[in-house]
Design a protein around this motif. Structure first.
Motif, PDB file in Angstrom:
ATOM      1  N   SER A 199      -2.450   4.842  -2.601  1.00 60.24           N
ATOM      2  CA  SER A 199      -3.274   4.965  -3.803  1.00 60.24           C
ATOM      3  C   SER A 199      -3.501   3.589  -4.411  1.00 60.24           C
ATOM      4  N   ASN A 200      -4.478   3.514  -5.297  1.00 55.74           N
ATOM      5  CA  ASN A 200      -4.769   2.260  -5.970  1.00 55.74           C
ATOM      6  C   ASN A 200      -3.722   1.952  -7.029  1.00 55.74           C
ATOM      7  N   ASN A 204     -10.176   2.010   1.234  1.00 51.84           N
ATOM      8  CA  ASN A 204     -10.451   2.574  -0.091  1.00 51.84           C
ATOM      9  C   ASN A 204      -9.360   2.263  -1.116  1.00 51.84           C
ATOM     10  N   VAL A 205      -8.536   1.278  -0.851  1.00 51.98           N
ATOM     11  CA  VAL A 205      -7.426   0.933  -1.746  1.00 51.98           C
ATOM     12  C   VAL A 205      -7.486  -0.548  -2.101  1.00 51.98           C
ATOM     13  N   GLY A 206      -7.440  -0.855  -3.392  1.00 50.45           N
ATOM     14  CA  GLY A 206      -7.429  -2.237  -3.853  1.00 50.45           C
ATOM     15  C   GLY A 206      -8.506  -2.548  -4.871  1.00 50.45           C
ATOM     16  N   THR A 207      -9.299  -1.544  -5.229  1.00 51.75           N
ATOM     17  CA  THR A 207     -10.429  -1.775  -6.126  1.00 51.75           C
ATOM     18  C   THR A 207     -10.000  -2.361  -7.470  1.00 51.75           C
ATOM     19  N   GLY A 208      -8.919  -1.840  -8.051  1.00 48.80           N
ATOM     20  CA  GLY A 208      -8.468  -2.331  -9.352  1.00 48.80           C
ATOM     21  C   GLY A 208      -8.139  -3.811  -9.325  1.00 48.80           C
ATOM     22  N   THR A 233     -16.387  -1.620  -5.093  1.00 53.28           N
ATOM     23  CA  THR A 233     -15.151  -0.953  -4.682  1.00 53.28           C
ATOM     24  C   THR A 233     -14.765  -1.359  -3.266  1.00 53.28           C
ATOM     25  N   TRP A 285       0.846  -1.188   0.000  1.00 57.26           N
ATOM     26  CA  TRP A 285       0.000   0.000   0.000  1.00 57.26           C
ATOM     27  C   TRP A 285       0.882   1.238   0.000  1.00 57.26           C
ATOM     28  N   PHE A 340      -4.769  -5.044   0.632  1.00 59.91           N
ATOM     29  CA  PHE A 340      -5.601  -3.858   0.469  1.00 59.91           C
ATOM     30  C   PHE A 340      -5.507  -2.955   1.700  1.00 59.91           C
ATOM     31  N   ALA A 389      -2.829  -3.677 -12.580  1.00 55.09           N
ATOM     32  CA  ALA A 389      -3.696  -4.701 -11.994  1.00 55.09           C
ATOM     33  C   ALA A 389      -3.992  -5.790 -13.023  1.00 55.09           C
TER      34      ALA A 389
END
Length: 296
Positions: free
Chosen positions: A149-150, A176-180, A190, A146, A173, A156
């Motif tokens: 940011s994503n 709010n990080v890891g969506t991709g 998300t 981490w 993750f 990804a």
């Protein structure tokens, strides 16, 4: 010309037979190059599977496979290979890395003895410029951390291709990080904001070589992500649950070669020195599972 070829023999025993009726005094010198990227197929397209080359940089023989160049053909008979791990946005000095590189944990006489050791390479600044082929050629396993940011969508997708073609990935993750990465591996929605407390499941991975750590409390650090059960891809296996009803850790991807965690902090919280706490044993059971998946 079709058929078999013999050099110093009129009765070739294969497609090419280099022999004399008396003992040979000269060996076969195979093509040599310092960079495998220089090797081409003169007919065009990819390098032909089975191509053999002497890598003068690594001082060893390598051959081309379906997923790229092999690691060195070792002359250390019976000695297991070194696991090559790439890390993206994982702090170099974190105690988790010290546990990975300690041969008492991962080595020929260690708790996990299927490798001679673990070699870690930081690819935080280079991942975007690498291809999936290069990742497969150079690394057996990738761990993403981490950095606030994503991971870019293209990276990804690259890691997804890496796993699809035989690589293993540990994907961490945060809030709010890891969506991709979630979406690249078939998840939906998300990554939100969750709690840092989780609990391990009764999955067989949690009763591994480092001990039985089923149904134990786990702790992340600082902030954490939140992934609902309904967001997981079909067939995902739960290793841990966050806040009872959400996914804390899970296995997905081709042949179960992608392992996810809701919070990268689980690899930092109370992780130090020897592997002697339930959480540390949980973490390293997961690593042992991942190493087995590399097929080394």
């Amino acid at each position: 010309m079709y058929g078999q070829m013999g050099i110093d023999t009129t009765t070739p025993r294969g497609a090419l037979d280099i022999n004399k009726s008396v003992t040979n005094t000269s060996g076969l010198v195979i093509p040599t190059n310092s960079d495998m990227d220089n090797i081409i197929n003169p007919q065009g397209g990819n390098v032909a599977v089975g191509t053999i080359i002497y890598d003068s940089t690594l001082d060893c023989i390598r051959f081309y496979k379906l997923n790229g160049w092999s690691r060195c053909v070792s002359d250390r008979k019976g000695r297991p290979p070194v696991l090559r791990m790439a890390q993206w946005a994982v702090p170099a000095g974190m105690p988790f890395n010290s546990q990975l590189t300690d041969t008492n944990n991962y080595g020929t006489s260690g708790t996990y003895n299927k490798v001679s050791g673990i070699q870690i390479t930081n690819i935080t600044s280079t991942l975007s410029n690498m291809t999936a082929d290069e990742l497969l050629s150079n690394f057996d396993m990738i761990c993403t951390g981490w950095n606030g940011s994503n991971l870019p969508a293209a990276d990804a997708a690259k890691i997804k291709e890496y796993v699809d073609r035989g690589g293993v990935a540990l994907l961490l993750f945060d809030r709010n990080v890891g969506t991709g990465l979630l979406q690249a591996f078939g998840g939906n929605g998300t990554v939100g904001s969750g709690a840092v407390i989780a609990r391990s499941t009764n999955d067989v991975v949690n009763n591994g070589i480092f001990g039985d750590v089923r149904d134990i409390a786990l702790s992340g650090a600082d902030t954490a992500g939140r992934i609902l059960m309904s967001q997981l891809p079909a067939g995902a296996r739960l290793l841990a649950t966050e806040a009872t009803n959400n996914a804390g850790g899970w296995i997905a991807g081709a042949d179960g070669r992608a392992i996810f965690f809701w919070d990268e902090g689980v690899f930092r919280a109370s992780v130090t020195g020897a592997i002697d706490t339930p959480q540390e044993r949980f973490i390293h059971n997961v690593i042992a599972y991942a190493l087995d998946k590399t097929g080394l």
